[in-house]
Write an enzyme that holds these catalytic residues in place. Structure first.
Site, PDB file in Angstrom:
ATOM      1  CG  HIS A 167     -53.794   2.260  33.404  1.00 11.67           C
ATOM      2  ND1 HIS A 167     -52.911   2.470  32.378  1.00 11.67           N
ATOM      3  CD2 HIS A 167     -54.984   2.734  32.968  1.00 11.67           C
ATOM      4  CE1 HIS A 167     -53.547   3.058  31.374  1.00 11.67           C
ATOM      5  NE2 HIS A 167     -54.812   3.215  31.713  1.00 11.67           N
ATOM      6  CD  GLU A 270     -54.868  -0.537  31.503  1.00 11.39           C
ATOM      7  OE1 GLU A 270     -55.806  -0.390  32.300  1.00 11.39           O
ATOM      8  OE2 GLU A 270     -54.799   0.091  30.423  1.00 11.39           O
TER       9      GLU A 270
HETATM   10  C1  BG6 Z   1     -57.156   2.712  29.424  1.00  7.11           C
HETATM   11  C2  BG6 Z   1     -58.524   2.765  28.855  1.00  7.11           C
HETATM   12  O1  BG6 Z   1     -57.107   1.772  30.449  1.00  7.11           O
HETATM   13  O2  BG6 Z   1     -56.814   3.996  29.940  1.00  7.11           O
HETATM   14  C3  BG6 Z   1     -58.575   3.825  27.760  1.00  7.11           C
HETATM   15  O3  BG6 Z   1     -58.873   1.486  28.357  1.00  7.11           O
HETATM   16  C4  BG6 Z   1     -58.124   5.152  28.314  1.00  7.11           C
HETATM   17  O4  BG6 Z   1     -59.887   3.924  27.239  1.00  7.11           O
HETATM   18  C5  BG6 Z   1     -56.758   4.982  28.943  1.00  7.11           C
HETATM   19  O5  BG6 Z   1     -58.072   6.113  27.271  1.00  7.11           O
HETATM   20  C6  BG6 Z   1     -56.189   6.261  29.559  1.00  7.11           C
HETATM   21  O6  BG6 Z   1     -57.082   6.809  30.468  1.00  7.11           O
HETATM   22  P1  BG6 Z   1     -56.767   8.181  31.170  1.00  7.11           P
HETATM   23  O7  BG6 Z   1     -57.955   8.497  32.032  1.00  7.11           O
HETATM   24  O8  BG6 Z   1     -55.528   7.989  31.971  1.00  7.11           O
HETATM   25  O9  BG6 Z   1     -56.562   9.184  30.057  1.00  7.11           O
END
Ligand code: BG6
Length: 307
Positions: A167, A270
């Site tokens: 990510h 990602e």
């Molecule tokens: C992204 C998602 O990969 O991660 C989003 O597509 C999400 O929907 C974002 O808000 C952050 O996620 P988190 O759990 O780290 O707040």
């Protein structure tokens, strides 16, 4: 429990295990060609500086605490993405990003460092996901490239299906001026609440004018981030999904570990296998996914050239 490198592991010059922010154990890398940082919790790369500034973005409001995902860098989502294929799995994005990994390898050559981190199932992981697995994460960084490889092996006696994402949060100068090329023609699902989920087809390079949360499916195309005179390239192997995310104004304000105005300076692209691209592994089988990240900063090159 804090994991430490196995006693046999000698860290080479330029690689050091230190208490990082919040006292969390972190590997600091300091090579002639680059510096970097990797937290053992989540095997989380938080910094890669090949030349000028950091290619990765970490929020000023990020929280460094056991069991809390770090906002920025490269969280590893595994064994599910978001709430999983049926949307009900917790914790969000799986347990890998909030679990401490073992540092099992560290080697340096004249151009780069390669770390190996490992995670296997435990009583705690099996309570959330009833499968036996071995995950190994390779982090190779140097002046030219950050190469991240997640290998997952099914060590149990039944097939399982998982999702995964590297990510990566990238620093950008102004998201409103950024374009992402390479995903033209790909199909995507739009996960911004209240908007048409699709599937849609990406007609043009991606521009950003509001909250953007898209899962591109069935594409192995390289994504190229154009950020003024900088170009960041994300090449993917073993990854059929690419997620593109910027929270914009309201969602940034709603996240306690994300500064209200920071959305202008970041973008997630990602490397993933999510939703319809989830991976099924038979017993004994292994799947490998790699992200190869490079940066070219023409402004920096011009400065060096003129000095
Ligand atoms: C992204 C998602 O990969 O991660 C989003 O597509 C999400 O929907 C974002 O808000 C952050 O996620 P988190 O759990 O780290 O707040």
């Amino acid at each position: 429990m804090t994991q430490v490198p196995s006693p046999q592991l000698t860290l080479p010059d330029g690689v050091e295990l230190v208490p990082g922010r919040g006292g969390l154990p972190a590997v600091r890398i300091d090579l002639p060609g680059c510096t970097g940082e990797v937290y053992l919790q989540g095997a989380h790369v938080t910094s890669w500086r090949p030349a000028g500034g950091d290619v990765l973005w970490v929020s000023e409001a990020a929280v460094f605490r056991t069991g809390k995902a770090i906002r920025g860098g490269v969280p590893i989502c595994f064994p599910w993405f978001a709430g999983g294929v049926d949307g009900t799995s917790t914790p969000a994005h799986g347990f890998a990003r909030i679990t401490e990994w073992n540092l099992v390898g560290a080697t340096v050559d004249d151009r780069s460092v390669e770390l190996k981190l490992a995670l296997t199932d435990t009583v705690d992981t099996r309570a959330m996901w009833p499968h036996s697995f071995a995950a190994e994460y390779g982090v190779r960084m140097g002046r030219d490239e950050l190469c991240l490889t997640l290998a997952v092996t099914n060590t149990g006696d039944e097939a399982f299906t998982f999702e995964e994402a590297l990510h990566s949060y990238f620093a950008v100068r102004d998201i409103r001026q950024v374009r992402v090329e390479g995903l033209e023609g790909a199909s995507y699902l739009n996960t911004v609440p209240g908007e048409d989920a699709g599937p849609h087809v990406q007609d043009d390079p991606i521009g950003f004018t509001g909250e953007t949360d898209r899962t591109y499916q069935g594409t192995t195309a390289t994504a190229v981030i154009r950020d003024g005179d900088r170009t960041v390239t994300v090449a993917r192997d073993g990854s059929a999904s690419a997620v593109v995310w910027n929270p914009w104004v309201a969602k940034s304000a709603a996240m306690s570990d994300f500064g209200d105005d920071e959305w202008t300076g970041m973008l997630c692209v990602e490397t993933a296998n999510a939703k319809a691209d989830a991976v099924t592994l038979e017993p004994g089988a292994e799947h490998t996914m790699t992200a190869r990240i490079t940066e070219v900063d023409h402004g920096q090159e011009a400065l060096i050239g003129s000095s």
